[in-house]
Design an enzyme around this catalytic site. Structure first.
Site, PDB file in Angstrom:
ATOM      1  N   GLU A  99       0.885  -1.169   0.000  1.00 17.81           N
ATOM      2  CA  GLU A  99       0.000   0.000   0.000  1.00 17.81           C
ATOM      3  C   GLU A  99       0.911   1.204   0.000  1.00 17.81           C
ATOM      4  O   GLU A  99       1.549   1.525   0.997  1.00 17.81           O
ATOM      5  CB  GLU A  99      -0.922  -0.032   1.222  1.00 17.81           C
ATOM      6  CG  GLU A  99      -2.151   0.850   1.065  1.00 17.81           C
ATOM      7  CD  GLU A  99      -1.880   2.287   1.421  1.00 17.81           C
ATOM      8  OE1 GLU A  99      -1.641   3.089   0.482  1.00 17.81           O
ATOM      9  OE2 GLU A  99      -1.896   2.626   2.604  1.00 17.81           O
TER      10      GLU A  99
ATOM     11  N   CYS B  88      -1.736   9.132   2.180  1.00 14.87           N
ATOM     12  CA  CYS B  88      -1.542   8.769   0.778  1.00 14.87           C
ATOM     13  C   CYS B  88      -2.786   9.019  -0.062  1.00 14.87           C
ATOM     14  O   CYS B  88      -2.709   8.997  -1.293  1.00 14.87           O
ATOM     15  CB  CYS B  88      -1.098   7.311   0.659  1.00 14.87           C
ATOM     16  SG  CYS B  88      -2.137   6.165   1.565  1.00 14.87           S
TER      17      CYS B  88
END
Length: 477
Positions: A251, A285
Site C-alpha cells: 500500500e 496517501c
C-alpha cells in the site's frame, strides 16, 4: 498526561529491553519524548524463528479463541483511549482531535476482525462437469499462509498497524512487525495488550522497532510467507524486488484528485476538501492533492476555498483548536516547500499559505500549476492542494487518470451517469461519490493500482491475502 521515559520491544510475545537506543522526539517541540529498544538482526532472526514455531499452534486456534483475543484488544484500547491518543499526538505530531479519531478507527478495525474471525468460510464445488468426473465432488477452505512480515508507516501508526495485526490474528498467522522508527509507540502499546493474551502461543507476535539497515530480514528471510508493507513507492517496490518467493502486499503512495462538477453542493464540497487536503497536515496517501473544478463554478469555488484555507489554525497539536500540526520532519517540510517554490517559479499562482518554519508548513493552495512539476506529478504528502478547471466530464476523468498513481478519487456530482462513467473508467482502487478521496471505512477493500501498490487491505480482504486455498476432492463410491 506523561509518557514513560523508556519502552521495550516485544519479542515472541514478551517485553524485552536489550537496549534503549531508539530516540523518538515530540514532533512539535523537537524534544526527546521517549526511548525504546532497537532490534538487532539477531533479535529479528529469533523473532522469525519463534513465528515459525508458532505457525502450527496458531493455525489450530479455535475461531472463538481468535475472536476473544481481538475482543480483549478492543476492550483494552477503549480503556486506554486517552493514553493512545496522547502518545499519537506526541510521536506523530497529529492534532489531538485527529489522534482521537485514529484511536476510534483502531478500535473499529479490531472489532471488525473479531467478527471476521468466526467467518472464515469455504465452498462446496460440484466437479461432475463431464463424464470422467461423475463420481467426484470438491470443497475448499482457507488456511493460514504462515509467518507474516509487517512494515508499517509513520503517518497512521495505530490504524495502519492494526490493518495488518488484526487480520493476522483473525486468520491465525503469527507475525513480526517493524513499526516506523519515527512513530513506534502505538505498535508497542498494541504489543503490550496482546501480551496479556495467554491463549496466543509463544512466537505468535513480535513488535520490533529496527533501523532500516538492520531490518533486511523482514524482507528477505525465506521463512516468512507474506510481506505486507505500507509506505513510499520507492521503498515498497525495492522491497518487492528483494522479497523472493513470498507473497507481497504493497500500500504505497498517491496524488489523489477530486472532481467538483457544476451541479455539486459547493458548501459541502468545500468542507470536505478542507478536510481531505489538510487534515493531519496532508500526510496521507489519499489526501486531496488535486482538485479539478468545473469552469462554471471555478471562480466562485476558488475564492471560497482560498478564504477558508486562510483561516486554518496551525500550531501545537496538543491544543484542541489546532488544525494544522507539524509535518513529520523539517526535511520533509523543506522538500515540499521547495516543490511549491519551484511551481511558482514556472508560473503557478499562490492563493494561500506557502510559508514554512522548521517542520511547520502553512496550509497552501495554488492554481495554474504546470502539469510537469513535481507538485502535480509526484506525491506531495503535505498540506498542499492545487486547483485546475474543466468543461468536459471525460476530460476531467482523463486528468484524474493522468498520474502514475491510482489509490482513490473523489467526485462531487448529482449525475448518476457521470458516476457510473467514472466507476468504469477511473484507473484507481476506489471511487468516492460526494466525498473526498481521503474517505475510508475500515471494512472496505482498500488499495491501489499502478505505482500505488498491490493487493487490498480491509480486514476480510487482508485475511484473504494472509491465507491459501486448500482443496479437498472426494470420489464417491
Amino acid at each position: 498526561m506523561k509518557l514513560k521515559d523508556v519502552y521495550p520491544l516485544y519479542l515472541n510475545n514478551k517485553a524485552a529491553q536489550p537496549n534503549s537506543d531508539l530516540v523518538v522526539t515530540d514532533k512539535f517541540t523537537g524534544e526527546v519524548a521517549f526511548r525504546t529498544a532497537l532490534a538487532t538482526p539477531d533479535v529479528i532472526d529469533e523473532a522469525i524463528a519463534g513465528a515459525v514455531r508458532a505457525a502450527e499452534p496458531m493455525a489450530r486456534l479455535a475461531s472463538y479463541e481468535k475472536r476473544d483475543v481481538l475482543a480483549h484488544c478492543v476492550a483494552r484500547f477503549q480503556e486506554r483511549f486517552d493514553e493512545l491518543a496522547y502518545a499519537l499526538c506526541v510521536e506523530a505530531g497529529k492534532p489531538i482531535a485527529d489522534s482521537e479519531g485514529e484511536v476510534t478507527r483502531l478500535i473499529d478495525t479490531f472489532r471488525i476482525a473479531a467478527e471476521e474471525a468466526t467467518r472464515n468460510y469455504g465452498e462446496v464445488q460440484p466437479l461432475d462437469i463431464s463424464p470422467r468426473a461423475r463420481s467426484y465432488m470438491g470443497m475448499w477452505k482457507r488456511v493460514p499462509i504462515g509467518p507474516c512480515s509487517f512494515i508499517s508507516p509513520f503517518n497512521f501508526p495505530l490504524n495502519l498497524a492494526a490493518h495488518k495485526i488484526a487480520p493476522a490474528i483473525a486468520m491465525g498467522c503469527p507475525f513480526v512487525m517493524k513499526p516506523a522508527s519515527l512513530t513506534p509507540l502505538g505498535a508497542i502499546i498494541m504489543g503490550e495488550v496482546l501480551a496479556e493474551c495467554d491463549v496466543l502461543p509463544e512466537g505468535a507476535f513480535s513488535i520490533l522497532p529496527a533501523s532500516r539497515d538492520g531490518a533486511d530480514l523482514f524482507t528477505t528471510d525465506e521463512r516468512l510467507k507474506l510481506l505486507s508493507f505500507t509506505g513510499s513507492p520507492g521503498v515498497g517496490w525495492d522491497l518487492k524486488a528483494r522479497a523472493g518467493k513470498k507473497k507481497v502486499v504493497l500500500e504505497l503512495g498517491g496524488n489523489a484528485a477530486v472532481v467538483v462538477d457544476r451541479d455539486a453542493d459547493l458548501d459541502h464540497a468545500l468542507e470536505r476538501i478542507i478536510f481531505g487536503g489538510y487534515y493531519q497536515s496532508g500526510q496521507s496517501c489519499i489526501h486531496v492533492q488535486r482538485a479539478i473544478i468545473h469552469a462554471d463554478v471555478y471562480d466562485r469555488f476558488r475564492d471560497m476555498l482560498t478564504a477558508r484555507v486562510r483561516t486554518l489554525k496551525s500550531g501545537d497539536p496538543k491544543h484542541r483548536d489546532t488544525f494544522i500540526g507539524p509535518m513529520i520532519s523539517e526535511k520533509e517540510a523543506r522538500r515540499l516547500k521547495g516543490w511549491i517554490d519551484d511551481a511558482i517559479a514556472v508560473g503557478a499562482t499562490l492563493l494561500a499559505g506557502g510559508g514554512c518554519n522548521g517542520n511547520m508548513l502553512e496550509a497552501t493552495l495554488l492554481e495554474n500549476v504546470p502539469a510537469d512539476t513535481d507538485l502535480v506529478r509526484e506525491e506531495a504528502f503535505g498540506p498542499v492542494v492545487i486547483l485546475s478547471q474543466f468543461t468536459d466530464w471525460d476530460a476531467a476523468l482523463a486528468e484524474v487518470n493522468d498520474s502514475k498513481f491510482g489509490l482513490q478519487a473523489g467526485l462531487f456530482t448529482r449525475d448518476l451517469h457521470k458516476v457510473l462513467a467514472a466507476w468504469d473508467h477511473l484507473d484507481v482502487g476506489g471511487v468516492v461519490v460526494n466525498d473526498v478521496s481521503s474517505y475510508r471505512v475500515d471494512n472496505m477493500p482498500y488499495g491501489g493500482v499502478k505505482d500505488s501498490g498491490l493487493g487490498r487491505e480491509g480486514v476480510r480482504f487482508a485475511m484473504e491475502d494472509m491465507s491459501e486455498i486448500r482443496n479437498l476432492i472426494i470420489r464417491r463410491t
